[in-house]
Enzyme design. Structure first.
Site, PDB file in Angstrom:
ATOM      1  N   SER A  69       0.871  -1.189   0.145  1.00 10.41           N
ATOM      2  CA  SER A  69      -0.060   0.126  -0.149  1.00 10.41           C
ATOM      3  C   SER A  69       0.981   1.134  -0.243  1.00 10.41           C
ATOM      4  O   SER A  69       1.824   1.360   0.789  1.00 10.41           O
ATOM      5  CB  SER A  69      -0.886   0.060   1.410  1.00 10.41           C
ATOM      6  N   HIS A 116      -1.289  -1.116  -4.222  1.00  9.65           N
ATOM      7  CA  HIS A 116      -2.568  -1.016  -3.509  1.00  9.65           C
ATOM      8  C   HIS A 116      -2.603   0.565  -3.422  1.00  9.65           C
ATOM      9  O   HIS A 116      -1.772   1.151  -2.752  1.00  9.65           O
ATOM     10  CB  HIS A 116      -2.903  -1.604  -2.308  1.00  9.65           C
ATOM     11  N   ASP A 140      -4.925   3.772  -1.752  1.00  8.05           N
ATOM     12  CA  ASP A 140      -5.804   4.108  -0.914  1.00  8.05           C
ATOM     13  C   ASP A 140      -6.381   5.396  -1.181  1.00  8.05           C
ATOM     14  O   ASP A 140      -5.650   6.440  -0.980  1.00  8.05           O
ATOM     15  CB  ASP A 140      -5.137   4.144   0.446  1.00  8.05           C
ATOM     16  N   MET A 191      -8.873   8.322  -0.186  1.00  8.61           N
ATOM     17  CA  MET A 191      -9.725   8.751   0.959  1.00  8.61           C
ATOM     18  C   MET A 191     -10.336  10.182   0.847  1.00  8.61           C
ATOM     19  O   MET A 191      -9.808  11.000   0.125  1.00  8.61           O
ATOM     20  CB  MET A 191      -8.728   8.792   2.064  1.00  8.61           C
ATOM     21  N   HIS A 239      -8.555   1.184  -3.900  1.00  9.58           N
ATOM     22  CA  HIS A 239      -9.547   0.960  -2.527  1.00  9.58           C
ATOM     23  C   HIS A 239     -10.070   2.404  -2.415  1.00  9.58           C
ATOM     24  O   HIS A 239      -9.546   3.318  -1.900  1.00  9.58           O
ATOM     25  CB  HIS A 239      -8.540   0.576  -1.644  1.00  9.58           C
ATOM     26  N   MET A 246     -12.039   4.657  -0.583  1.00  8.95           N
ATOM     27  CA  MET A 246     -12.757   4.852   0.877  1.00  8.95           C
ATOM     28  C   MET A 246     -13.520   6.321   0.823  1.00  8.95           C
ATOM     29  O   MET A 246     -13.114   7.140   1.343  1.00  8.95           O
ATOM     30  CB  MET A 246     -11.653   4.920   1.906  1.00  8.95           C
ATOM     31  N   MET A 266     -11.741  -5.462   5.891  1.00 11.04           N
ATOM     32  CA  MET A 266     -10.575  -4.499   6.399  1.00 11.04           C
ATOM     33  C   MET A 266     -10.348  -5.327   7.739  1.00 11.04           C
ATOM     34  O   MET A 266     -11.436  -5.509   8.768  1.00 11.04           O
ATOM     35  CB  MET A 266     -11.210  -3.071   6.599  1.00 11.04           C
ATOM     36  N   ASP A 298      -6.822  -6.367   4.445  1.00 13.60           N
ATOM     37  CA  ASP A 298      -6.127  -4.915   4.499  1.00 13.60           C
ATOM     38  C   ASP A 298      -6.122  -4.283   5.838  1.00 13.60           C
ATOM     39  O   ASP A 298      -7.428  -4.198   6.565  1.00 13.60           O
ATOM     40  CB  ASP A 298      -6.882  -3.848   3.554  1.00 13.60           C
TER      41      ASP A 298
HETATM   42  C1  DX5 Z   1      -6.218   1.936   5.703  1.00 15.24           C
HETATM   43  C2  DX5 Z   1      -5.933   1.379   4.221  1.00 15.24           C
HETATM   44  C3  DX5 Z   1      -4.752   0.578   4.308  1.00 15.24           C
HETATM   45  C4  DX5 Z   1      -3.250   1.014   5.122  1.00 15.24           C
HETATM   46  C5  DX5 Z   1      -2.860  -0.145   5.617  1.00 15.24           C
HETATM   47  O1  DX5 Z   1      -7.347   2.653   5.517  1.00 15.24           O
HETATM   48  O2  DX5 Z   1      -6.808   0.721   3.538  1.00 15.24           O
HETATM   49  O3  DX5 Z   1      -4.452  -0.018   2.968  1.00 15.24           O
HETATM   50  O4  DX5 Z   1      -2.519   1.367   3.950  1.00 15.24           O
HETATM   51  O5  DX5 Z   1      -1.863   0.315   6.378  1.00 15.24           O
HETATM   52  P1  DX5 Z   1      -1.064  -0.866   7.131  1.00 15.24           P
HETATM   53  O6  DX5 Z   1      -0.391  -2.003   6.447  1.00 15.24           O
HETATM   54  O7  DX5 Z   1       0.144  -0.089   7.865  1.00 15.24           O
HETATM   55  O8  DX5 Z   1      -2.064  -1.246   8.221  1.00 15.24           O
HETATM   56 ZN    ZN Z   2      -6.487  -0.058   1.545  1.00 15.12          ZN
END
Ligand code: DX5
Ligand code: ZN
Length: 238
Positions: free
Chosen positions: A20, A45, A47, A49, A78, A80, A149, A184
């Site tokens: 990620s 990956h 993320d 947000m 991903h 969010m 998650m 994740d």
């Molecule tokens: C959290 C993300 C993850 C995050 C994971 O909201 O969806 O993908 O980057 O990070 P680690 O591996 O540090 O828990």
């Molecule tokens: Zn993620």
């Protein structure tokens, strides 16, 4: 397919790793990506947000477009974000190859899956830790990927929530061999074997890879831990 046969089928799947980018150095994204690409990352990956669905902001379409220009890695977005269909076309156009939405963002997931698929990408659905597994019952056979998650989304570096393992097993027992079960949050050398044993086959790892002084070695160590082998055995596919 009985539940038991599903679990047996998944236990033979190869474990793949999706670093990620959230934990990478954003001032040197191209270099960070090249390191994990050369180290054999399976997917990258991303993320996304929006500050509404989760209480944090990350990066958006222009950054994904630039990333797509500097790597051959399969880009796993991903989302969010609230109203994922509003932005999914732009992420697909920017180079995302899988688009995962959160089940909590919609009351009507079937058309959402259909409309994202029309963009020519794979479709994933994700569940927050507090969302029961059967929330995705209506679409579980329609998606390419389920993302469980194991932390509350929004931030990297959180502690793995062991109470989510049962949900991974429940979903693993209901997915076909062609579908991906991704996990994740809080994945590291200790938790990777736990989720792999529960049936996960795509492990997202942010801090455990990019938080390391040697991301390439960390990726290899994670893969070895997940597949229950020594690093030497993993390298030679023994
Ligand atoms: C959290 C993300 C993850 C995050 C994971 O909201 O969806 O993908 O980057 O990070 P680690 O591996 O540090 O828990
Ligand atoms: Zn993620």
């Amino acid at each position: 397919m009985t539940l038991d046969s599903g679990k047996v089928m998944r236990s033979h799947k190869t474990i793949r790793i999706a670093p990620s980018l959230l934990a990478a150095d954003f001032g040197h994204l191209a270099e960070e990506i090249a390191i994990v690409e050369q180290a054999g990352a399976d997917w990258l990956h991303l993320d996304i947000m929006d500050g509404h669905f989760v209480p944090n902001l990350s990066f958006g379409v222009p950054v994904v477009r630039s990333i797509a220009r500097c790597t051959q890695l399969f880009l796993d977005a991903h989302l969010m974000i609230e109203d994922p269909l509003r932005y999914a076309p732009a992420f697909a156009d920017a180079g995302a190859k899988n688009i995962t939405f959160h089940i909590e963002t919609t009351d009507n997931p079937r058309p959402l899956v259909r409309n994202i698929r029309k963009l020519g990408v794979q479709v994933g659905v994700s569940l927050n830790p507090g969302t029961p597994a059967d929330a995705i019952s209506d679409i579980i056979t329609d998606v390419d990927l389920v993302l469980v998650m194991t932390v509350w989304p929004g931030f990297g570096g959180q502690r793995f929530m062991h109470e989510c393992v049962e949900k991974i097993e429940w979903i693993a027992a209901r997915l076909g061999a062609h579908q991906t079960l991704e996990v994740d949050g809080g994945i590291n050398r200790d938790t990777a074997p736990i989720v792999a044993a529960a049936g996960a086959d795509m492990l997202v790892a942010g801090s455990a890879v990019f938080g390391s002084d040697d991301p390439a070695a960390a990726l290899g160590a994670l893969r070895s831990a997940a597949s229950g082998s020594s690093p030497a055995a993993a390298d030679t596919n023994v």
